[in-house]
Design an enzyme around this catalytic site. Structure first.
Site, PDB file in Angstrom:
ATOM      1  N   GLY A  37      79.642  69.507  23.650  1.00  0.00           N
ATOM      2  CA  GLY A  37      80.245  70.581  24.644  1.00  0.00           C
ATOM      3  C   GLY A  37      80.511  70.180  26.123  1.00  0.00           C
ATOM      4  O   GLY A  37      79.709  69.695  26.560  1.00  0.00           O
ATOM      5  N   GLU A  76      82.397  64.234  11.621  1.00  0.00           N
ATOM      6  CA  GLU A  76      82.586  63.127  12.690  1.00  0.00           C
ATOM      7  C   GLU A  76      82.773  61.762  12.257  1.00  0.00           C
ATOM      8  O   GLU A  76      83.243  61.100  12.974  1.00  0.00           O
ATOM      9  CB  GLU A  76      81.421  63.279  13.527  1.00  0.00           C
ATOM     10  CG  GLU A  76      81.264  64.661  14.379  1.00  0.00           C
ATOM     11  CD  GLU A  76      79.910  64.754  14.971  1.00  0.00           C
ATOM     12  OE1 GLU A  76      79.774  65.597  16.035  1.00  0.00           O
ATOM     13  OE2 GLU A  76      78.832  64.252  14.635  1.00  0.00           O
ATOM     14  N   ASP A 133      83.927  72.160  22.421  1.00  0.00           N
ATOM     15  CA  ASP A 133      83.767  73.270  22.888  1.00  0.00           C
ATOM     16  C   ASP A 133      83.373  73.555  24.603  1.00  0.00           C
ATOM     17  O   ASP A 133      83.209  72.291  24.735  1.00  0.00           O
ATOM     18  CB  ASP A 133      82.691  74.257  22.216  1.00  0.00           C
ATOM     19  CG  ASP A 133      81.635  73.510  21.951  1.00  0.00           C
ATOM     20  OD1 ASP A 133      81.280  72.624  20.976  1.00  0.00           O
ATOM     21  OD2 ASP A 133      80.719  73.415  22.837  1.00  0.00           O
ATOM     22  N   MET A 176      73.397  67.064  20.948  1.00  0.00           N
ATOM     23  CA  MET A 176      71.991  67.041  20.531  1.00  0.00           C
ATOM     24  C   MET A 176      71.380  65.864  20.172  1.00  0.00           C
ATOM     25  O   MET A 176      70.123  65.901  19.333  1.00  0.00           O
ATOM     26  CB  MET A 176      71.861  67.999  19.385  1.00  0.00           C
ATOM     27  CG  MET A 176      72.515  69.453  19.802  1.00  0.00           C
ATOM     28  SD  MET A 176      72.687  70.731  18.561  1.00  0.00           S
ATOM     29  CE  MET A 176      71.140  70.970  18.210  1.00  0.00           C
ATOM     30  N   GLU A 177      71.942  64.578  20.241  1.00  0.00           N
ATOM     31  CA  GLU A 177      71.277  63.356  19.625  1.00  0.00           C
ATOM     32  C   GLU A 177      71.216  62.170  20.717  1.00  0.00           C
ATOM     33  O   GLU A 177      70.715  61.449  20.338  1.00  0.00           O
ATOM     34  CB  GLU A 177      72.137  63.118  18.139  1.00  0.00           C
ATOM     35  CG  GLU A 177      72.156  63.934  17.197  1.00  0.00           C
ATOM     36  CD  GLU A 177      73.190  64.991  17.630  1.00  0.00           C
ATOM     37  OE1 GLU A 177      74.104  64.847  18.329  1.00  0.00           O
ATOM     38  OE2 GLU A 177      73.031  66.193  16.816  1.00  0.00           O
TER      39      GLU A 177
END
Ligand code: SAH
Length: 248
Positions: free
Chosen positions: A78, A12, A213, A189-190
């Site tokens: 996502g 990333e 996704d 997630m962050e």
């Protein structure tokens, strides 16, 4: 006024490290930080690692040790909101943690001590990111067919310590949040952890996530392909445009 550019995964971060002028590598708390200049702006590039705790550590180091003026997160997520497709770009207006739950003492999703569930992103930085993302996607139009043209979105993002990878889980999560008035566009997630650290330190924070996704049963396959082939190009394009537009 140094800007921190934070990503979760090396893919990333893309070519940003290679593009850095006067690069200097500093290791701290088991992490590599790259200080230098991009587009004439002083920057620190860092990897947050995966998950909320790793991201909070990196954000704290950026605030305490590097004294950055702002943190910008660039990565993948996502898509769970309606019409948020793989290849689209979401700029966060605010964040919540979808896995925090101190109910019944506090309402579900509220972060105790913060008076609510949501951490708000900086509107000025977010507007610059949205503009940069739009310009970046417009530049990619020639490689997309008209029906699948990627779009930009701005809205609520949710973070949690889970890779959401079944249609059932993402559907349940989205419906429960929506019923409480939280219309979540994407999960990762962050971001919410970094947003909370930035709030503690009074630092402006903004985040842009490319949809890798749909957080469903094929999420792991889509994720791997996307991260390897597309994520870094998006990160480069958006960050360079953003820094060009950022007042010096
Ligand atoms: N096997 C991977 C694990 C990455 S975890 C690897 O190490 O290469 C997924 C990362 O992408 C996290 O940093 C998260 O922020 C983001 N992400 C993308 N899609 C996600 C989803 N469906 N659910 C949660 N996080 C997602």
């Amino acid at each position: 006024m140094t800007t921190a550019i934070l990503s979760a995964l090396p893919e990333e971060q893309g070519g940003l490290v290679h593009a850095l002028a006067q690069p200097e590598r500093i290791t701290h708390a088991g992490r590599a930080f790259w200080r230098g200049h991009l587009q004439g702006q002083p920057v620190v590039l860092a990897l947050s690692g995966i998950g909320k705790v790793a991201a909070a550590t990196t954000a704290t180091v950026l605030a305490e040790r590097f004294g950055v003026a702002r943190i910008v997160f660039t990565g993948v997520a996502g898509g769970v909101g309606e019409g948020v497709q793989v290849g689209d770009v979401v700029v966060a207006q605010d964040y919540l943690q979808h896995d925090i739950d101190a109910s019944p003492i506090f309402p579900r999703w509220e972060v105790p001590g913060y008076g609510g569930a949501r951490m708000v992103c900086d509107p000025v930085l977010s507007a610059l990111l949205l503009e940069a993302a739009g310009a970046c996607l417009a530049g990619a139009e020639d490689i997309c067919d008209a029906q699948n043209r990627p779009r930009t979105h701005a809205g609520l993002m949710a973070s949690g310590d889970r890779f959401v990878s079944t249609a059932q889980e993402s559907g349940t999560l989205r419906a429960a949040l929506l019923a409480a008035g939280h219309d979540v566009l994407a999960v990762e997630m962050e971001g919410a952890a970094v947003a909370q650290v930035c709030r503690d330190y009074g630092l402006p924070f903004a985040a842009v996530r490319t949809i890798s996704d749909r957080a469903d049963d094929s999420a792991h396959v889509d994720f791997a392909h996307f991260v390897q082939n597309v994520a870094s190009r998006y990160a480069d394009g958006i960050v360079h445009r953003f820094l060009q537009a950022l007042p010096k």
